[in-house]
Design a protein around this motif. Structure first.
Motif, PDB file in Angstrom:
ATOM      1  N   PHE A   1      36.338  42.919  37.476  1.00 47.77           N
ATOM      2  CA  PHE A   1      35.568  43.540  36.802  1.00 47.77           C
ATOM      3  C   PHE A   1      34.842  42.224  36.270  1.00 47.77           C
ATOM      4  O   PHE A   1      33.468  41.908  36.314  1.00 47.77           O
ATOM      5  CB  PHE A   1      35.925  44.402  35.475  1.00 47.77           C
ATOM      6  CG  PHE A   1      34.929  44.860  34.313  1.00 47.77           C
ATOM      7  CD1 PHE A   1      33.652  45.267  35.254  1.00 47.77           C
ATOM      8  CD2 PHE A   1      34.728  44.301  33.307  1.00 47.77           C
ATOM      9  CE1 PHE A   1      33.039  45.903  34.014  1.00 47.77           C
ATOM     10  CE2 PHE A   1      33.691  44.485  32.298  1.00 47.77           C
ATOM     11  CZ  PHE A   1      32.602  45.548  33.124  1.00 47.77           C
ATOM     12  N   ARG A   2      35.415  40.936  36.020  1.00 47.35           N
ATOM     13  CA  ARG A   2      35.317  40.147  34.984  1.00 47.35           C
ATOM     14  C   ARG A   2      34.456  38.760  36.145  1.00 47.35           C
ATOM     15  O   ARG A   2      33.385  38.552  35.509  1.00 47.35           O
ATOM     16  CB  ARG A   2      35.958  38.935  34.579  1.00 47.35           C
ATOM     17  CG  ARG A   2      36.551  39.826  32.952  1.00 47.35           C
ATOM     18  CD  ARG A   2      37.669  38.740  32.564  1.00 47.35           C
ATOM     19  NE  ARG A   2      38.602  39.717  31.580  1.00 47.35           N
ATOM     20  CZ  ARG A   2      39.472  38.934  31.179  1.00 47.35           C
ATOM     21  NH1 ARG A   2      40.432  38.688  31.219  1.00 47.35           N
ATOM     22  NH2 ARG A   2      40.144  39.883  29.714  1.00 47.35           N
ATOM     23  N   ALA A   3      34.319  39.162  37.290  1.00 41.56           N
ATOM     24  CA  ALA A   3      34.096  38.365  38.135  1.00 41.56           C
ATOM     25  C   ALA A   3      32.595  38.540  38.364  1.00 41.56           C
ATOM     26  O   ALA A   3      31.660  38.174  38.456  1.00 41.56           O
ATOM     27  CB  ALA A   3      34.975  38.603  39.889  1.00 41.56           C
ATOM     28  N   PHE A   4      32.497  39.988  38.548  1.00 43.02           N
ATOM     29  CA  PHE A   4      31.563  41.114  38.758  1.00 43.02           C
ATOM     30  C   PHE A   4      30.621  40.674  37.471  1.00 43.02           C
ATOM     31  O   PHE A   4      29.665  40.253  37.507  1.00 43.02           O
ATOM     32  CB  PHE A   4      31.817  42.363  38.131  1.00 43.02           C
ATOM     33  CG  PHE A   4      30.172  43.029  38.418  1.00 43.02           C
ATOM     34  CD1 PHE A   4      29.462  43.152  40.208  1.00 43.02           C
ATOM     35  CD2 PHE A   4      29.993  44.345  37.670  1.00 43.02           C
ATOM     36  CE1 PHE A   4      28.572  44.083  39.785  1.00 43.02           C
ATOM     37  CE2 PHE A   4      29.119  44.408  37.789  1.00 43.02           C
ATOM     38  CZ  PHE A   4      27.900  44.587  38.383  1.00 43.02           C
TER      39      PHE A   4
ATOM     40  N   ASN B   1      53.025  50.369  42.479  1.00 42.22           N
ATOM     41  CA  ASN B   1      52.677  49.029  42.770  1.00 42.22           C
ATOM     42  C   ASN B   1      51.425  49.019  42.088  1.00 42.22           C
ATOM     43  O   ASN B   1      50.508  47.659  42.400  1.00 42.22           O
ATOM     44  CB  ASN B   1      53.217  48.804  43.932  1.00 42.22           C
ATOM     45  CG  ASN B   1      54.265  48.223  44.329  1.00 42.22           C
ATOM     46  OD1 ASN B   1      55.827  48.753  43.160  1.00 42.22           O
ATOM     47  ND2 ASN B   1      54.795  48.091  45.666  1.00 42.22           N
ATOM     48  N   TYR B   2      50.451  49.622  41.196  1.00 44.68           N
ATOM     49  CA  TYR B   2      48.978  49.526  41.109  1.00 44.68           C
ATOM     50  C   TYR B   2      49.152  48.494  40.110  1.00 44.68           C
ATOM     51  O   TYR B   2      49.714  48.597  39.045  1.00 44.68           O
ATOM     52  CB  TYR B   2      48.803  50.793  40.593  1.00 44.68           C
ATOM     53  CG  TYR B   2      47.367  50.534  39.129  1.00 44.68           C
ATOM     54  CD1 TYR B   2      46.200  50.294  40.461  1.00 44.68           C
ATOM     55  CD2 TYR B   2      46.943  50.303  38.151  1.00 44.68           C
ATOM     56  CE1 TYR B   2      44.918  49.553  39.696  1.00 44.68           C
ATOM     57  CE2 TYR B   2      45.656  50.330  37.770  1.00 44.68           C
ATOM     58  CZ  TYR B   2      44.792  49.900  37.969  1.00 44.68           C
ATOM     59  OH  TYR B   2      43.479  50.324  37.788  1.00 44.68           O
ATOM     60  N   ASP B   3      48.228  47.660  39.961  1.00 43.96           N
ATOM     61  CA  ASP B   3      48.167  46.289  38.848  1.00 43.96           C
ATOM     62  C   ASP B   3      46.587  45.881  38.450  1.00 43.96           C
ATOM     63  O   ASP B   3      45.511  46.008  39.420  1.00 43.96           O
ATOM     64  CB  ASP B   3      48.215  44.759  39.806  1.00 43.96           C
ATOM     65  CG  ASP B   3      48.437  43.842  39.133  1.00 43.96           C
ATOM     66  OD1 ASP B   3      48.330  44.026  38.254  1.00 43.96           O
ATOM     67  OD2 ASP B   3      47.970  42.402  39.311  1.00 43.96           O
ATOM     68  N   PRO B   4      46.436  46.468  37.232  1.00 42.15           N
ATOM     69  CA  PRO B   4      46.383  46.728  36.529  1.00 42.15           C
ATOM     70  C   PRO B   4      45.231  44.968  36.176  1.00 42.15           C
ATOM     71  O   PRO B   4      43.811  45.332  35.936  1.00 42.15           O
ATOM     72  CB  PRO B   4      45.765  47.280  35.059  1.00 42.15           C
ATOM     73  CG  PRO B   4      47.113  47.351  35.073  1.00 42.15           C
ATOM     74  CD  PRO B   4      47.994  47.313  36.502  1.00 42.15           C
ATOM     75  N   ALA B   5      45.818  44.629  36.209  1.00 39.64           N
ATOM     76  CA  ALA B   5      45.230  42.977  36.207  1.00 39.64           C
ATOM     77  C   ALA B   5      44.224  42.727  37.000  1.00 39.64           C
ATOM     78  O   ALA B   5      43.364  41.929  37.401  1.00 39.64           O
ATOM     79  CB  ALA B   5      46.110  42.040  35.522  1.00 39.64           C
ATOM     80  N   GLY B   6      44.797  43.348  38.529  1.00 41.25           N
ATOM     81  CA  GLY B   6      43.467  42.991  39.523  1.00 41.25           C
ATOM     82  C   GLY B   6      42.548  43.498  39.259  1.00 41.25           C
ATOM     83  O   GLY B   6      40.838  42.893  39.940  1.00 41.25           O
TER      84      GLY B   6
END
Length: 63
Positions: A20-23, A10-15
């Motif tokens: 990364f964008r928040a960082f 159930n890996y979600d690459p969008a998470g």
């Protein structure tokens, strides 16, 4: 049936992308990167003084 989600299940690459964008967009990170400019100038001055001292000692030794 084929497993289209890959070995992780159930890996979600969008998470990961959102984290990364928040960082990258964190405004505190830019303030932390701008702070070390003062110590960098001190380091450069220290290296120049050390080279000058070594040059003077070498000049006195060869005199």
């Amino acid at each position: 049936m084929a497993n289209t989600q890959g070995p992780e299940g159930n890996y979600d690459p969008a998470g990961s992308t959102q984290m990364f964008r928040a960082f990258v967009d964190d405004p505190q990170s830019t303030r932390q990167q701008a702070a070390p400019a003062g110590p960098r100038i001190g380091l450069i001055v220290g290296v120049i003084v050390a080279v000058a001292v070594v040059a003077v000692v070498a000049w006195l030794a060869l005199k």
